[in-house]
Each structure stands twice: as C-alpha cells, then as structure tokens.
Write an enzyme that holds these catalytic residues in place. Structure first.
Site, PDB file in Angstrom:
ATOM      1  CG  ASP A 166      -1.731   1.247   1.395  1.00 44.87           C
ATOM      2  OD1 ASP A 166      -1.687   2.109   0.498  1.00 44.87           O
ATOM      3  OD2 ASP A 166      -2.433   1.365   2.419  1.00 44.87           O
ATOM      4  CD  GLU A 183      -7.300   4.344  -1.652  1.00 45.37           C
ATOM      5  OE1 GLU A 183      -6.937   4.660  -0.504  1.00 45.37           O
ATOM      6  OE2 GLU A 183      -7.094   5.066  -2.646  1.00 45.37           O
ATOM      7  CD  GLN A 231     -10.661   6.366  -1.209  1.00 43.39           C
ATOM      8  OE1 GLN A 231     -10.269   5.987  -0.098  1.00 43.39           O
ATOM      9  NE2 GLN A 231      -9.970   7.209  -1.938  1.00 43.39           N
ATOM     10  N   GLY A 238       3.016   7.209   3.673  1.00 46.76           N
ATOM     11  CA  GLY A 238       4.018   6.169   3.902  1.00 46.76           C
ATOM     12  C   GLY A 238       3.725   4.929   3.085  1.00 46.76           C
ATOM     13  N   GLY A 246      -4.594  11.611   0.947  1.00 42.27           N
ATOM     14  CA  GLY A 246      -4.884  12.391  -0.241  1.00 42.27           C
ATOM     15  C   GLY A 246      -6.322  12.355  -0.688  1.00 42.27           C
TER      16      GLY A 246
END
Length: 466
Positions: free
Chosen positions: A71, A190, A224, A76, A221
């Site tokens: 991921d 996602e 969903q 990160g 960012g």
C-alpha cells in the site's frame, strides 16, 4: 468297492494334481490378468518412482496461497502479507493472521528520484519474503498499489516511479511480479477493495446487501465512500462524463451479486484537505490554526501559508471555512441527492445504515483520547464526538496543546483544530450523516480470534489469489 476306492483317491489329490487337472480353467483366468498388468506397467511415467520420492521428502505446503500487497500511500508505504487456504479463509502467519509493516515517507516523497522511491520499499520487501516459504516464492504474487499521494504528482513523475518499482521487483525479488500489478489505484478500486476487506472480515460476504456494512476511508490524499445498494437504486445511477468512470460496480462475491456504490474524492483526504482549507484564506490568517504557530504547510509540491488569526483558532469560523473548502453549497447537484462537489450520494438505503469509518478518523480520535485504542482497535462513536473534541482543541493554544495532547506528533499539532473540525464537517455536511448516528471507528477487525488491518490490501489479495 472299486468305485469307493476311486472316490477316496479323489478326495486326497495333491495341489499339483489339482493344478494339472484344472490347468485349462486357470489359463483362461490368468491370461487376461497378466495382460492388464502389463499394460498398466507400460502406461506408468518413468519418473513416477522419482516423483514419489520427491513428494515423500519435500516439504508439503498443501493448497495454501500467499499474497504480498504494498500500500503505497501519501503518508508512507506499508506491506501486507496474507496466507489463504483452499476455501479462501485466512491462515495464520506466525502468531497473526497477516504480516504488517510500515515505514515513512511514501513513494510520493521522491518525485525527482524514481530509483530512490523504489529502493525505499526494500526493507518491507525483505520482511515479506522472509515469511513466505521459499518454494512458494515463484507463485506468490506481489502487488504495489499507489494511492492518492502518487496520483497528485505532476507530469510524468508517477509513471517514472512506477516503472522504477517494476524494475526493482523484477531484479531484486524472487516473488511473482507483473507490470500491471504495479499501478496507481483509482479511487474506486481503493474504495471497493476496502469494502470487500471489512465485509470479508465481518463474515458478511454472501449475505443480502442489507446485511453488509458501508465504509468511509479517510486517507491522506483522498476519501472514499462505498456501500452496497439495491438493484433499483443502481439503475438510477447518473452517467459520468468519462464512460470508464462509474458510480456503481457489479461484484460477485461468495455466490451473490452486489451493486456497490463507490466514489473517491481526490483532494479531500486529511492531508490534502488541509491545503484546500488553507487555500480559502490564502495569505491571511486561518481560523483553524492553533494560536502560537506561524509557518507554512507543504503538500503536493506546493507551499501554503499557515498562520492563525490574532485571536487564534475558532471552532465556528473553522467550520465555515471547511464547508467552503468542501464546496457543499457551491456546486450544482444534478442528481436527486448529492454529497458535496455535485457528487451523487448513491441513494442511501440499508447498505449505508451500519457505517464503518477507517484510517485517519480512527487515528485522530485515539490521539485526542475520546476512544481508547489500547483497549480495542474498534470503537462505537458519533460524529458529534468529533465536534466536541474539535471544540476543545480549537480553544487551546499551541503551547498548552503540547502538554494536553501528548499523543499528537509535533508536526500535526498546529493543525489539530483543523483536522477535527474537518472530520466532523465531512461526515455531517459532506456525507449528510446525522451528528447523533452511531458509527464504528475501525483500525482492525476481529477475525478468528485475531485482529486484521481494516485496509484495502486484503481485498486486493483476495482478488489476485481467487
């Protein structure tokens, strides 16, 4: 007397006498048996005996399958390793049902150095390869899914980084990799994977759509929302300008067809939303910044002024700015009902009634202390709890906040009022959730007496091994 004597002799015939006497019958029976045995011998593979020895002395991993999923997020990189049995049930890896490790920064922190970006995941790859049995490496897929952080880089930077990662895996890893397994996930993928993950762990897949749970996943960012809807609501979905982009995905899971509403809002993950909120006030003071801080905020290659108003942060004023950043009242809604930015909300319904809220929602709630993350990685709360926590944070100056919020990192502390106000505003004004509706904050989900990360990689792993 002679007849009696012959009968007595017959009773004492030897075995050899019997064979001679019945040799014709025996030949009729034996010849076909010999022929069948001979044909079976000829049909044997010459390597059968060697193969049986190899099977006898080689380790037996049964029908278990492993999957390694990276991921690559904006905050990160994380690696997840899963092991599934033939029924696609998770099998423990050591003492846990997955291997999970993470490190900072992410791939998007190397926009001008693709090789450095690829090499940054090396420590995670080594940990993953160490737990997958060596004989299974060639058949164990490794996927890298980059999310919103990489999506927002400019020019050809995302493509160059992804190609460097493909080259790195091909030359440095013994796992099975394919070029199309290293991609930037679109937000719909996602969100769909996240929905599959949580409902799989809860044991909901295969049940009626009304028995599944909805998901809101707040990343760095993007954010969903995904939940299952009825077939009739799915038929009402508006058409988007891009024919490849859809509000509804059809998924077949555990023998049942689901209509999954899913939408991803780029620029509205927690870290990206800070930039959007700071844009509203531009170079003037911002009511969401804690008093005592004066600096700048860097995101997506841009730098934004981050200074407070003379009187410091204020809950009501910060909420007004957050609503403006979400464009709740500015966009035209062409559908029957929208969330924010003119986006169709999916129609609501039973699939959204039970809502699981993940990622930064859980993190901030734990850091400010209105949930106890050490007690359990899941908690029942209400959106109003974020409002209450935001009010306390906004009334606190930076110096007092350092001693009051010891679990909040120094780089996040100036934005604590902003983050909490935004989270409340996103839930209530953005997604239209009642402030008093019970929601479930989740970081991990209990599955077979263990806890598994409530993140999209499990959904991706299920797809690649199916």
């Amino acid at each position: 007397m002679e007849k009696t004597l012959k009968r007595n002799r017959g009773q004492h015939d030897s075995l050899s006498d019997k064979i001679v006497r019945y040799r014709g019958v025996l030949l009729v029976i034996a010849l076909p048996l010999l022929l069948i045995t001979f044909l079976l011998f000829l049909s044997r593979s010459p390597s059968d005996s060697v193969g049986s020895l190899n099977r006898k002395f080689s380790p037996n991993f049964g029908s278990n399958k492993y999957a390694v999923i990276f991921d690559a997020g904006s905050s990160g990189s994380r690696v997840h390793v899963f092991c599934f049995d033939q029924n696609l049930d998770l099998v423990p890896i050591g003492n846990n049902l997955e291997l999970f490790h993470q490190l900072k920064p992410g791939l998007s922190a190397y926009p001008t150095d693709p090789e450095a970006a690829a090499n940054s995941i090396k420590p995670l790859l080594e940990k993953a390869e160490a737990v997958v049995p060596q004989p299974l490496h060639p058949n164990t897929p490794v996927r890298v899914g980059a999310t919103a952080g990489l999506r927002q880089l400019e020019g050809d930077a995302p493509d160059r980084i992804l190609q460097a990662v493909r080259d790195f895996l091909k030359s440095k890893s013994s796992l099975k990799s394919q070029p199309d397994w290293v991609t930037v996930l679109d937000g719909s993928q996602e969100g769909a994977y996240e929905w599959v993950t949580i409902n799989y762990l809860l044991g909901n897949l295969g049940k009626e759509y009304s028995e599944t749970v909805g998901v809101v996943d707040l990343g760095g960012g993007s954010v969903q929302m995904a939940y299952a809807i009825s077939e009739s609501d799915a038929q009402k979905a508006p058409k988007l300008s891009d024919p490849e982009d859809k509000y509804v995905q059809e998924m077949y899971l555990k023998g049942r067809k689901y209509y999954l509403y899913v939408h991803s809002y780029l620029h509205y993950g927690l870290l990206a939303a800070r930039a959007e909120i700071l844009k509203v006030t531009e170079n003037s003071g911002n009511p969401c910044i804690l008093a005592g801080y004066s600096g700048s905020y860097k995101y997506g290659g841009a730098i934004y002024s981050a200074s407070p108003l003379p009187y410091g942060s204020n809950m009501k004023s910060c909420r007004d700015v957050s609503i403006m950043a979400l464009k709740v009242n500015e966009s035209i809604c062409t559908s029957m009902k929208c969330t924010f930015g003119g986006v169709w909300n999916g129609g609501g319904g039973d699939g959204q009634r039970n809502l699981f809220v993940a990622s930064f929602f859980f993190d901030r709630a734990a850091e400010v202390g209105f949930i106890n993350a050490t007690a359990a990685p899941v908690a029942k709360v209400r959106p109003a709890d974020f409002e209450s926590a935001a009010r306390d944070a906004c009334e606190t100056g930076l110096e007092d906040a350092k001693s009051k919020y010891t679990s909040v990192s120094a780089d996040n502390l100036p934005y604590l009022c902003m983050d909490l106000v935004y989270q409340f505003t996103l839930l209530v004004d953005g997604f239209g959730i009642d402030p008093q509706q019970e929601i479930t904050l989740v970081k991990q989900v209990e599955y077979q007496n263990s806890f598994v990360e409530a993140a999209w990689p499990l959904g991706s792993a299920l797809e690649v091994v199916s």
